[in-house]
Design a protein around this motif. Structure first.
Motif, PDB file in Angstrom:
ATOM      1  N   ALA A  50      -8.713   4.470   3.794  1.00 14.60           N
ATOM      2  CA  ALA A  50      -8.201   3.727   2.641  1.00 14.60           C
ATOM      3  C   ALA A  50      -9.207   2.686   2.156  1.00 14.60           C
ATOM      4  O   ALA A  50      -8.845   1.565   1.786  1.00 14.60           O
ATOM      5  CB  ALA A  50      -6.869   3.056   2.990  1.00 14.60           C
ATOM      6  N   GLY A  55       0.806  -1.206   0.000  1.00 20.21           N
ATOM      7  CA  GLY A  55       0.000   0.000   0.000  1.00 20.21           C
ATOM      8  C   GLY A  55       0.839   1.256   0.000  1.00 20.21           C
ATOM      9  O   GLY A  55       2.057   1.229  -0.150  1.00 20.21           O
ATOM     10  N   THR A  64      -3.297   5.564   2.464  1.00 24.73           N
ATOM     11  CA  THR A  64      -4.233   6.097   1.483  1.00 24.73           C
ATOM     12  C   THR A  64      -4.718   4.989   0.558  1.00 24.73           C
ATOM     13  O   THR A  64      -5.721   5.126  -0.115  1.00 24.73           O
ATOM     14  CB  THR A  64      -3.574   7.207   0.643  1.00 24.73           C
ATOM     15  N   GLN A  65      -3.967   3.879   0.532  1.00 27.51           N
ATOM     16  CA  GLN A  65      -4.359   2.696  -0.221  1.00 27.51           C
ATOM     17  C   GLN A  65      -3.705   1.493   0.439  1.00 27.51           C
ATOM     18  O   GLN A  65      -2.550   1.553   0.849  1.00 27.51           O
ATOM     19  CB  GLN A  65      -3.903   2.823  -1.681  1.00 27.51           C
TER      20      GLN A  65
END
Length: 400
Positions: free
Chosen positions: A215, A78, A267-268
């Motif tokens: 996320a 991520g 964020t991911q």
């Protein structure tokens, strides 16, 4: 948004459950630090005003802490965004003066040594790509403008690569004596959360403060707040993945308020196994490769009774309890910190932060950030902590 549940978790039980329930989870080999001492002092983001938060089953603070402790995520990849605002001036060209090369005995100070990257996260916003596949394969990459710094842990090998300078740093693990992991700074929400939970005791209030989306994941929000006055810490807010128990985000604001001092979060994120090639590394053609000192020679280097801060930290003591505790040690350097006229850029940088103080301990200078403050006395002693200037002076007076 009202608190999801308001409850002071029993501190002693929390600490014991956190320690006993903690498994051998993934530990990232990270190239940079935000400022290690702030890792246990993460602040609270204001509650969301809208009603778009996920509707999750109720959970107590104790149960949520246990969920974090039992989290055993072994594979993930991520992007993590870290923003830091300690209120420091732009380091600019002072970076080399403050951290001139490696402290790991690499000799010529390779720019690929993780320790050479430490000043870079002290201010500003940075993006990290992270990946992990079990305890023996991790990778963290710091994305810079037109360049990238990566640290790869693959089996017994740890590789650092700075694409800007085309330099490589290599070390080989040697079981419990390995050196690079010992100084790992935090870089992910999990790293910060683990350090923060170690600070939970009877001086702390712990509650569950609603839910959030982070996320693309549903998460609970754990709120940790100091009960003591005299600390600069506001509160700790940790977003915990509702399914896996992995901390996804934390934010830090000081007790004085204002913008966050540290804000770090995914964020991911994906919990699928990363491709095996993610952790492969071969030094590029023409790259300068620096080998780290290993074994007895490296350990002897660590034990050398150096002067200044490095030597003094060996005799560090903790004064006080909880959030107002202060670390103190003797640098052995008399005459206080150098002035700008004595040491050029570094002295000027220190002068810009310093505030002269006096007390029963004598005279000294307090160097302040928005969170961590340090008093350096004219006889070479250091008092530091996430406490106010007055608290430092009192600690120095009491410690005399």
């Amino acid at each position: 948004m009202a608190p999801y549940e308001s409850e002071d978790a029993p501190a002693a039980a929390q600490g014991e459950d956190t320690r006993s329930g903690r498994r051998k989870a993934v530990r990232y080999v990270v190239p940079v630090a935000v400022v290690g001492v702030t890792a246990a002092t993460i602040g609270l983001v204001p509650a969301l005003a809208n009603s778009g938060d996920p509707d999750l089953p109720r959970i107590t603070a104790q149960q949520l802490i246990e969920k974090i402790a039992k989290s055993d995520v072994q594979q993930l990849s991520g992007t993590v965004r870290i923003s830091t605002d300690l209120g420091l001036p732009d380091l600019g060209g002072l970076q080399n003066s403050i951290a001139p090369g490696s402290s790991h005995g690499s000799g010529d100070g390779s720019s690929a040594d993780p320790q050479s990257k430490l000043p870079e996260l002290v201010t500003g916003t940075h993006t990290l790509r992270v990946a992990a596949d079990g305890p023996d394969r991790q990778k963290v990459s710091l994305l810079e403008q037109g360049a990238e710094y990566s640290l790869i842990h693959h089996g017994k090998d740890v590789w650092g690569y700075d694409s800007k300078s085309n330099e490589v740093y290599h070390s080989t693990e040697a079981g419990p004596d390995r050196r690079d992991h010992r100084a790992e700074p935090p870089a992910t929400p999990k790293d910060f959360a683990e350090k923060a939970l170690k600070s939970v005791d009877d001086t702390t209030s712990v509650t569950v403060d609603g839910t959030a989306h982070v996320a693309g994941r549903d998460a609970y929000r754990l709120l940790i707040k100091p009960k003591q006055s005299g600390t600069t810490v506001g509160a700790i807010s940790i977003a915990v993945d509702a399914k896996t128990g992995l901390p996804l985000k934390f934010t830090l604001t000081p007790r004085s308020g204002g913008d966050a001092v540290v804000d770090a979060g995914f964020t991911q994120v994906s919990f699928a196994r990363p491709a095996a090639s993610t952790f492969d590394f071969t030094p590029p053609k023409g790259a300068k490769v620096t080998e780290a000192e290993q074994g007895p020679k490296a350990r002897e280097h660590d034990r050398k009774p150096g002067g200044g801060f490095a030597g003094g930290m060996n005799g560090a003591k903790v004064l006080g309890k909880g959030w107002t505790s202060v670390v103190t040690f003797d640098t052995g350097a008399k005459g206080g910190m150098p002035s700008g006229s004595q040491s050029g850029n570094l002295g000027g940088f220190l002068d810009s932060l310093g505030d002269k103080v006096s007390g029963k301990f004598g005279k000294g200078t307090v160097f302040s950030t928005r969170l961590v403050n340090a008093l350096i006395t004219d006889d070479g002693k250091v008092y530091a902590g996430a406490v106010t200037k007055d608290a430092l002076v009192k600690a120095a007076d009491a410690g005399k």
